[in-house]
Scaffold this motif. Structure first.
Motif, PDB file in Angstrom:
ATOM      1  N   ILE A  22      -4.390   7.027   0.520  1.00 22.40           N
ATOM      2  CA  ILE A  22      -4.177   5.577   0.696  1.00 22.40           C
ATOM      3  C   ILE A  22      -4.567   4.774  -0.350  1.00 22.40           C
ATOM      4  O   ILE A  22      -5.727   4.671  -0.669  1.00 22.40           O
ATOM      5  CB  ILE A  22      -4.742   4.829   2.048  1.00 22.40           C
ATOM      6  CG1 ILE A  22      -4.030   5.661   3.222  1.00 22.40           C
ATOM      7  CG2 ILE A  22      -4.285   3.442   2.108  1.00 22.40           C
ATOM      8  CD1 ILE A  22      -4.843   5.032   4.670  1.00 22.40           C
TER       9      ILE A  22
ATOM     10  N   SER B 122       0.147   8.274  11.627  1.00 25.83           N
ATOM     11  CA  SER B 122       0.161   8.982  10.357  1.00 25.83           C
ATOM     12  C   SER B 122       1.332  10.167  10.344  1.00 25.83           C
ATOM     13  O   SER B 122       1.569  10.462   9.117  1.00 25.83           O
ATOM     14  CB  SER B 122      -1.236   9.840  10.442  1.00 25.83           C
ATOM     15  OG  SER B 122      -1.565  10.946  11.650  1.00 25.83           O
TER      16      SER B 122
ATOM     17  N   MET C 112       0.694  -1.444  -0.097  1.00 25.95           N
ATOM     18  CA  MET C 112      -0.017   0.070   0.050  1.00 25.95           C
ATOM     19  C   MET C 112       0.850   1.021  -0.063  1.00 25.95           C
ATOM     20  O   MET C 112       2.129   1.093   0.449  1.00 25.95           O
ATOM     21  CB  MET C 112      -1.026  -0.074   1.302  1.00 25.95           C
ATOM     22  CG  MET C 112      -1.895  -1.323   1.311  1.00 25.95           C
ATOM     23  SD  MET C 112      -2.947  -0.844   2.662  1.00 25.95           S
ATOM     24  CE  MET C 112      -4.023   0.126   1.942  1.00 25.95           C
TER      25      MET C 112
ATOM     26  N   ILE D 102       1.025   4.953   1.523  1.00 27.45           N
ATOM     27  CA  ILE D 102       0.329   5.974   2.613  1.00 27.45           C
ATOM     28  C   ILE D 102       0.772   7.342   2.343  1.00 27.45           C
ATOM     29  O   ILE D 102       2.346   7.339   2.503  1.00 27.45           O
ATOM     30  CB  ILE D 102       0.346   5.264   3.886  1.00 27.45           C
ATOM     31  CG1 ILE D 102       0.009   3.984   3.711  1.00 27.45           C
ATOM     32  CG2 ILE D 102      -0.362   6.251   4.903  1.00 27.45           C
ATOM     33  CD1 ILE D 102      -0.042   3.070   5.049  1.00 27.45           C
TER      34      ILE D 102
END
Length: 353
Positions: free
Chosen positions: A20, A92, A8, A10
Motif C-alpha cells: 500500500i 484484499s 492510495m 493497493i
C-alpha cells in the motif's frame, strides 16, 4: 473530503503480499507518518506495525507486508501515533495482481499457434490468458485473449519470425476493482515452430533481399536507357552520315566466284556493266571534214594519219546536258584502230593523230 477519500495504491501480489503506497508529499508534507494494519474482524483487533516501509525522500510513503486474510483494515497516524490521519477497511481479494504464467508452451500446426501455461492453484475462474505477437516488420502488437489457460490464433506466415509474450489478467469487475495483470512472461522468438534466439537474422535477410532487388532494378533501368540512347544514336548517324554500300555485296558473284578477277567476270556474265541512269542524254555527233574528198583520197593512198572531230563550245563548260557532240561515236572496231593515237586540243577542235 473524508478520511477514506485519499489517493492510495493497493496491490495484493497473488494473495501473498500486500503493498500500500500513498503520495506523501501531497497528503502529509509536514511530518513523517506511521502505518499499521490488521486482518482481524470484530472489536478485538490486533494492530500490527508496518514491517517494511517504502521510502520517498526519506519519508514513509508506503508499506509492504504479508497477506493474511480476505479483509484488511489499515490506519495511518502521526509520527508518535497519538493522532489517526487516515483509516480504511477493504477486501484484499479485490486488489490481486496475478503472478506470471508458468511453464508456457507453444504448439504449432501449419499456420495456427496455440499457447498454454500451467493452471494456477487458486481463483482460476477469475483469470484470462493474454497472448501478444508481432513480426519484426509490424509496428504494433497483435493481442488475443482466452480463458485460462490456453489461447491461440491462426494466419502465421511460416517464413516470418515472430515475437511472442503472454501474461495473466484478472477479470473486472467480477473479481477485481482494479485492472491488474501479471508481468509479461519472457519474450520468445519463433519461426515456423522453431525457437530462435532473436529475429535479427530475419531483418538482415529482408534487408539483403531489398538491396539485391534494388540493384537489379537499377541495372535493368540503366540497360533500358542505354538501349534507347543507342537506338537514337544509330538513327542520327544514318541521317547525318549515310552508309556507303560495300561493292562486294553488290557484285557478290565477282568476289565469291571469280575472286575479284574483273576480266573473267565480264567474260562469263551477261551483266558486265552496271546499269546507271545518266542525268543527260548523249546527242548524236557529226563528223566534219574540211575536205571530205581529199581526206578520202589521202586516206586511201597514204593510210590513216589524222581525223578531226569537232565539238561545240558547250562541252568545254563541263555542262553534260548542254554539250553537243558533233561526231558520231566510234564503234568498238573504230576504237581499236585508234589505239596509240594522241589527242590534241586547239580551241574547239579535238584532233586525234
Amino acid at each position: 473530503g473524508g478520511r477514506d477519500a485519499i489517493n492510495m495504491t493497493i496491490i495484493n501480489f497473488n494473495n501473498e503480499k500486500m503493498q500500500i503506497t500513498w503520495a506523501v508529499t501531497e497528503l502529509f508534507p509536514v511530518e513523517n507518518v506511521s502505518f499499521s494494519y490488521t486482518f482481524d474482524e470484530g472489536k478485538n483487533k490486533v494492530w500490527k506495525p508496518c514491517p517494511t516501509y517504502v521510502l520517498d525522500q526519506d519519508y514513509n510513503s508506503g508499506c509492504l507486508f504479508k497477506t493474511e486474510g480476505p479483509t484488511l483494515a489499515i490506519s495511518i497516524r502521526n509520527n508518535n501515533g497519538s493522532e489517526e490521519l487516515f483509516s480504511k477497511t477493504l477486501k484484499s481479494d479485490f486488489y490481486i495482481k496475478p503472478n506470471r504464467p508458468e511453464n508456457v508452451t507453444f504448439f504449432w500446426n501449419a499456420d495456427t499457434v496455440t499457447v498454454s501455461c500451467n493452471r494456477p492453484v487458486r481463483a482460476v475462474k477469475c483469470l484470462i490468458l493474454e497472448l501478444q505477437y508481432k513480426s519484426k516488420f509490424d509496428k504494433s502488437w497483435e493481442s488475443r485473449t482466452s480463458k485460462c489457460c490456453s489461447v491461440g490464433d491462426q494466419g502465421f506466415d511460416p517464413k516470418k519470425c515472430y515475437s511472442f509474450r503472454v501474461r495473466l489478467k484478472r477479470l473486472v469487475p467480477l473479481c477485481n476493482v482494479v485492472k491488474y495483470s501479471s508481468d509479461w512472461e519472457a519474450e520468445t522468438f519463433w519461426r515456423n515452430g522453431r525457437l530462435l534466439d532473436s529475429c535479427d537474422d530475419d531483418i538482415k535477410s529482408h534487408s539483403n533481399t531489398v538491396i539485391v532487388l534494388t540493384c537489379l532494378l537499377a541495372v535493368l533501368l540503366m540497360m533500358f536507357i542505354l538501349s534507347v540512347l543507342l537506338c537514337k544514336w544509330q538513327r542520327l548517324q544514318k541521317s547525318v552520315m549515310p552508309t556507303v554500300p560495300d561493292p562486294k555485296y553488290i557484285f557478290a558473284d565477282l568476289f565469291s566466284d571469280h575472286n575479284g578477277n574483273f576480266q573473267e567476270w565480264i567474260d562469263k556474265t551477261d551483266h558486265a556493266v552496271v546499269q546507271t541512269k545518266l542525268e543527260y542524254e548523249e546527242p548524236e555527233c557529226i563528223i566534219e571534214a574540211e575536205s571530205q574528198q581529199e581526206d578520202e583520197k589521202n586516206s586511201d593512198k597514204q593510210g590513216p594519219q589524222e581525223k578531226i572531230f569537232r565539238f561545240s563550245r558547250a562541252s568545254e563548260n563541263n555542262d553534260p546536258k548542254a554539250a553537243q557532240i558533233d561526231c558520231l561515236m566510234p564503234t568498238s572496231n573504230t576504237i581499236a584502230s585508234f589505239a596509240g593515237f594522241q589527242i590534241l586540243m586547239n580551241d574547239d577542235m579535238y584532233v586525234m593523230l
